[in-house]
Scaffold this motif. Sequence first.
Motif, short mmCIF file in Angstrom:
data_model
loop_
_atom_site.label_atom_id
_atom_site.label_comp_id
_atom_site.label_asym_id
_atom_site.label_seq_id
_atom_site.Cartn_x
_atom_site.Cartn_y
_atom_site.Cartn_z
N TYR A 87 -15.42 7.90 1.68
CA TYR A 87 -14.39 6.87 1.79
C TYR A 87 -13.98 6.69 3.25
O TYR A 87 -13.83 5.55 3.73
N GLU A 111 -3.24 -4.57 5.12
CA GLU A 111 -3.78 -5.30 3.96
C GLU A 111 -5.10 -4.69 3.50
O GLU A 111 -5.35 -4.55 2.29
N ASP A 132 -4.46 -1.48 1.67
CA ASP A 132 -3.90 -1.75 0.35
C ASP A 132 -4.99 -2.11 -0.65
O ASP A 132 -4.89 -1.77 -1.84
N GLU A 133 -6.04 -2.80 -0.20
CA GLU A 133 -7.13 -3.18 -1.09
C GLU A 133 -8.13 -2.05 -1.32
O GLU A 133 -8.76 -1.97 -2.37
N MET A 187 -7.55 1.31 -1.28
CA MET A 187 -7.05 2.53 -1.92
C MET A 187 -5.83 2.22 -2.76
O MET A 187 -4.90 1.54 -2.31
N ASP A 188 -5.84 2.66 -4.02
CA ASP A 188 -4.70 2.51 -4.92
C ASP A 188 -4.34 3.86 -5.51
O ASP A 188 -5.18 4.49 -6.17
N PHE A 189 -3.12 4.32 -5.26
CA PHE A 189 -2.64 5.58 -5.82
C PHE A 189 -3.60 6.75 -5.54
O PHE A 189 -3.84 7.60 -6.39
N GLN A 219 -10.98 2.15 -3.96
CA GLN A 219 -11.28 0.93 -4.70
C GLN A 219 -12.45 0.19 -4.04
O GLN A 219 -13.55 0.68 -4.07
#
Length: 380
Positions: free
Chosen positions: A3, A32, A35-36, A38-40, A44
Amino acid sequence: MCYLNNLIKVLESYVKSLEEESIRDNFSIIYELLDEMMDFGIPQITDEKILKEYITQDSFTLENVISSVKSGGGGGNSSSGSHNNKQITANIPPSTLTNSINWRTNGIMYNKNEAYLDVIESIDMLINSKGQMISSEIYGSIKLKCYLSGMPELILGLNERFLNSGINSIKGGDSNSNGKGVDVEDVKFHQCVRLSKFESEKLISFIPPDGEFELMNYRVHSNTLRPLFIIDYKLKNHSNTRIEIMLKVKANFKNKIIANKLEIRIPVPEYLDSPKFHYNKGSIKYIPGESVLIWKFKKIQGGKEYVMISELLLPSINNIGNLENFKKRPVNLKFEMQGFVTSGLQVKYLKINEPKMNYPSFPYVRYITRSGDNYSVRVK
């Protein structure tokens, strides 16, 4: 780690160079992207091509400022209208986000359909002064450049010995189950690969992204590897005033194979005076700042051997410890070879099928072996 590597590639594709100033200037777009991607705490979307379809904000660079000043500030109403239209278009999520195959867009067309596959392996090896291997690691990857229309399905077939070891590694078992010294570890696939089909049918089946990508990478440990180059090193010290270094290199592989860009870095004492060289191939250069001789070959054929003798005058006031320390430094090699890989991996076939278009396609396969960061031969 994967990642973080993808994050760096994505950020560099937006802001060109990752420096403190560029990160500060482009804070909003980097925020921004994070935010797209990686989520929690769960990764992603990490594909820069997909992200660029809907995160279209321009990055801030000095070139942009200069061009805007030169162009002037006229035409405010029309530019504002086009900007609003751009914002409206950008807010519509691309189809790749809602498709089950989110790494490839629909409607891709090429006049000529081609796929280029490279098997690239970097080898690190430590060899003792007797020519025996002490340790070795091979870091391999399979990279593809796909220029294919539609939604093609590709099937890659590898030799069974490598596949069995790779499958055992994925399942967490003993990857060296074939008993022939090849130990495949840390196998990682691109998200497009169907892992269930790989484990059940021993086939690498996938719908590829468009363009260039890494299909898989792996690490191989083997106790049966032979050194690719045999180094014979001899040193003569003449009363601590002059030394002679004789080095013979032999290409320890088949004569059909050619090694390109061979570079042998030979350590020498500091502060040498008037070095003289005698050799029968290549070119030699003394680098005082690194205290090394660099012997370079454009290419060397398998089975061939060449000799270099250097006469080095030592400074009148010489430190005995300096003479002893340089002998502890190993000879380092850098090279690149095409046509084979040391792990034993073989590509049996690469099938391309697009059921709707059924076009002819042209796959190409290339093998490359190169030295890693540390391919060294001890001389003492």
